[in-house]
Enzyme design. Structure first.
Site, PDB file in Angstrom:
ATOM      1  N   HIS A  76       7.202  -1.765  -2.999  1.00 58.90           N
ATOM      2  CA  HIS A  76       6.417  -0.623  -2.526  1.00 58.90           C
ATOM      3  C   HIS A  76       7.348   0.336  -1.792  1.00 58.90           C
ATOM      4  O   HIS A  76       7.632   0.156  -0.605  1.00 58.90           O
ATOM      5  CB  HIS A  76       5.299  -1.094  -1.601  1.00 58.90           C
ATOM      6  CG  HIS A  76       4.173  -1.759  -2.320  1.00 58.90           C
ATOM      7  ND1 HIS A  76       2.984  -1.131  -2.577  1.00 58.90           N
ATOM      8  CD2 HIS A  76       4.065  -2.997  -2.860  1.00 58.90           C
ATOM      9  CE1 HIS A  76       2.173  -1.944  -3.228  1.00 58.90           C
ATOM     10  NE2 HIS A  76       2.816  -3.098  -3.410  1.00 58.90           N
ATOM     11  N   GLU A 130       6.756   3.096  -0.665  1.00 57.36           N
ATOM     12  CA  GLU A 130       6.026   3.804   0.382  1.00 57.36           C
ATOM     13  C   GLU A 130       5.779   2.952   1.611  1.00 57.36           C
ATOM     14  O   GLU A 130       5.326   3.467   2.643  1.00 57.36           O
ATOM     15  CB  GLU A 130       4.681   4.291  -0.181  1.00 57.36           C
ATOM     16  CG  GLU A 130       3.668   3.205  -0.458  1.00 57.36           C
ATOM     17  CD  GLU A 130       3.930   2.387  -1.720  1.00 57.36           C
ATOM     18  OE1 GLU A 130       3.146   1.455  -1.998  1.00 57.36           O
ATOM     19  OE2 GLU A 130       4.920   2.666  -2.426  1.00 57.36           O
ATOM     20  N   CYS A 186       4.353  -1.790  -8.723  1.00 57.45           N
ATOM     21  CA  CYS A 186       3.829  -3.118  -8.412  1.00 57.45           C
ATOM     22  C   CYS A 186       2.952  -3.660  -9.539  1.00 57.45           C
ATOM     23  O   CYS A 186       3.449  -4.047 -10.579  1.00 57.45           O
ATOM     24  CB  CYS A 186       3.117  -3.112  -7.066  1.00 57.45           C
ATOM     25  SG  CYS A 186       2.870  -4.785  -6.403  1.00 57.45           S
TER      26      CYS A 186
END
Length: 668
Positions: free
Chosen positions: A635, A637, A547
């Protein structure tokens, strides 16, 4: 035959409290739909830090103000509000019907004064937060508070007791309904009553549970309807708002629980004047309950995300300190067991914890001033006028119960929204957007073979045992990243960006996300990311950037970085990652562009790598890769990243030089 009230003598503590002159500390609690009211009294002490809360074998009720966020190094207005503790020496349980019979029959007279921030002024704050904060990469969502104010000449005990009874009768769906009066010499008495819908954190038998609630259906004056709730459940803004706070609380669960956490739900929580959507998060932990509270200060549903920068944004836009709004009550109770076996039998008592968030609460201040704080969650789709209405709706349940605003004709309409046709299906449909990894129980010790959708470690995995430094840039998504890397068999640890001393020792360095403008090299975090990218690349050591760090890497590689036309905060995108489609959650306001590469300085080691770009249909880079280097905009995650773990597995294998990269193509 109707049931007669118990004789007053059967509830001597409640009677003593109701007859007191205000000098006796007390708490009245009805917890999550219970059939009894818990009555507590004892001594009042103040603590400086959460770790100072005295757990010496007796129950303790702590009232934690928002200023305690300073314990985590966050920026807050420090109003000196005390962390006040009621050390419980006496208690009794009173059947609900008996309590209602004993409490004052109607709320004490109070004069409404209105909101401290007028509607048009609050709408202006909303616009500024959207434009100047979300629009400049400060974060995904932020909660800004205002207060409804009034005054009364009534004494504290009858005021709080009458408020408590009114809330018991008129509010539904509360997690806790409560009244707390905690006077202390030399300071203003802490007096409050509320009906909060939201559990912040519970700990019992080693299981931690959090309960993110977000998205608000404001019931119309005539009462809620099936069409109204279905429209709410299909609203994009309300949907994304909930997933953002789930992501933020899963960061906390990943830091709190070694085996991560899992998502259960969603559910619809119906209250008297509005309804919310919610999830339940759960995992196992051995952390002391006071430390667990510190690690989870404060709920993103009342602050925003990422948490640290949300506190900074709140400080910029809220001119008055919050006091106890968005803090929490915390009831520590001995669970009858001793600490682990290695401790002597006389060792410390183990405590359970039940901590609701302090929202939907009325405060009685010295001099008879009354305040009811309320806030709205501001996201990129927010309409200022709608957020104004949301603060009114959130305060209305308490205000109508206390008689500070009139009750609407439909305020007591009985319509079970969960029983309406299509509601269960609409709730269930939300989980199609979630990553399976975060829905099932997690165990980093599991040794299951990787598959096309849920890779995991194997005994022969080339990733097994590799050391990974995950650098946090003030966004705890890094806790979730570290958990996934550990799940893949590596040994990952998270270190804050300003505490990193060596970026060359580990097998892999992951430079994480964070708020801010990636072009602002005067910012110490951006400068640190730049320096560490160059160090790893120059040394030929594997590096993954995520990011914000991906954007800095792309800029060093010569790709122009600019603000997006519309921020992608909390979006799930089917992204092209080197020719393969992957469902990934995005939280970005800036993006690197696939255009003619800008000439880079001759001494720039990144520019010499000739990184391979991957971009979406708008020309925004989704990823970069080269020898020993990779980056992703999304992202992996996030709870929104259905394919995130598989992409992470592929990229780490690429970086660590393993012979094969599994496909992360989505299964139709």
């Amino acid at each position: 035959m109707s049931r007669l009230p118990h004789p007053a003598a059967q509830h001597p503590l409640l009677d003593r409290i109701l007859a007191s002159d205000g000098s006796l500390p007390f708490a009245l609690l009805r917890r999550h739909g219970g059939t009894e009211v818990e009555v507590l009294t004892g001594d009042v002490v103040d603590a400086d830090l959460l770790r100072d809360i005295p757990l010496d074998g007796a129950p303790v009720l702590a009232v934690v103000p928002f200023r305690q966020a300073r314990e985590r190094g966050f920026t807050v207005h420090d109003d000196g509000a005390p962390l006040r503790c009621l050390l419980v020496h006496e208690s009794e349980r009173v059947p609900l019907s008996d309590a209602l019979a004993a409490l004052p029959p109607r709320p004490v007279a109070a004069e409404p004064l209105g909101f401290d921030i007028p509607d048009d002024e609050y709408a202006g704050i909303v616009r500024r937060v959207i434009d100047d904060e979300i629009g400049q990469g400060a974060g995904a969502n932020f909660v800004v508070m205002r207060r409804f104010e009034g005054r009364t000449s009534a004494a504290p005990v009858p005021t709080l007791a009458s408020w408590f009874r009114a809330l018991l009768l008129h509010e539904v769906g509360s997690y806790w309904t409560f009244a707390v009066h905690a006077p202390a010499p030399g300071t203003e008495a802490l007096s409050m009553a509320g009906a909060t819908p939201e559990r912040h954190l519970t700990l019992h038998d080693g299981v931690a549970r959090m309960n993110p609630i977000s998205g608000t259906y404001r019931h119309p004056a005539s009462g809620p309807t099936r069409d109204g709730v279905l429209g709410f459940l299909s609203d994009t803004k309300e949907n994304e708002e909930l997933f953002m706070v789930v992501d933020e609380e899963m960061k906390m669960m990943s830091a709190l629980c070694p085996d991560g956490g899992r998502i259960v739900g969603p559910y619809l929580k119906q209250m008297a004047r509005l309804s919310h959507t919610e999830y339940l998060l759960e995992g196992r932990t051995t952390v002391d309950p006071r430390e667990a509270l510190r690690l989870t200060m404060f709920a993103p549903t009342v602050t925003g995300s990422p948490m640290e920068n949300a506190c900074t944004v709140i400080t910029r836009h809220e001119v008055r300190p919050r006091g106890y709004y968005s803090g929490f009550l915390a009831l520590f109770e001995p669970d009858g067991a001793r600490a682990p076996a290695e401790l002597a039998s006389s060792g410390p008592t183990r405590y359970s914890l039940d901590a609701p968030i302090l929202i939907r609460t009325a405060y009685l201040h010295d001099g008879g001033r009354v305040s009811v704080p309320a806030g709205a969650t501001l996201v990129r789709h927010s309409v200022p006028e709608h957020e104004v209405a949301e603060t009114r709706a959130k305060a209305a349940g308490v205000l109508t119960s206390l008689g500070l605003v009139p009750r609407g004709a439909g305020a007591d309409a009985v319509v079970d929204l969960n029983a309406q046709a299509g509601v269960a299906e609409a709730l269930s449909a939300r989980n199609r957007q979630l990553a399976e990894f975060w829905v099932r129980p997690q165990d980093t010790a599991t040794t299951t073979a990787p598959s096309a959708t849920t890779p995991g470690p194997t005994e022969l995995s080339p990733l097994a045992g590799r050391s990974v430094l995950v650098v946090d840039h003030e966004d705890q998504f890094t806790a979730m990243l570290a958990h996934q890397l550990n799940h893949l068999g590596m040994n990952a640890r998270v270190v804050r960006w300003d505490a990193v001393t060596d970026v060359l020792a580990d097998d892999l360095v992951v430079l994480g996300p964070g708020p801010g403008d990636p072009r602002d090299h005067a910012n110490p975090r951006i400068a640190a990311i730049t320096r560490r990218i160059q160090e790893r690349v120059t040394a030929g050591r594997p590096l993954l950037a995520v990011c914000l760090s991906h954007q800095v890497l792309a800029g060093l590689a010569g790709f122009p970085v600019r603000p997006l036309t519309s921020p992608r905060q909390g979006l799930r995108i089917d992204a092209d990652v080197f020719g393969t489609t992957a469902a990934v959650g995005y939280y970005n306001t800036f993006g690197a562009r696939l255009t003619t590469i800008v000439a880079a300085a001759a001494d720039n080691p990144v520019a010499r790598l000739a990184l391979e770009p991957s971009a979406d249909a708008d020309g925004v880079l989704t990823a970069l890769r080269g020898p020993g280097v990779a980056s992703v905009q999304g992202h992996l995650e996030s709870v929104l990243s259905a394919d995130g773990l598989t992409v992470l597995d592929a990229l780490t294998r690429h970086l660590l030089g393993t012979p094969a990269e599994p496909s992360w193509a989505r299964t139709p």
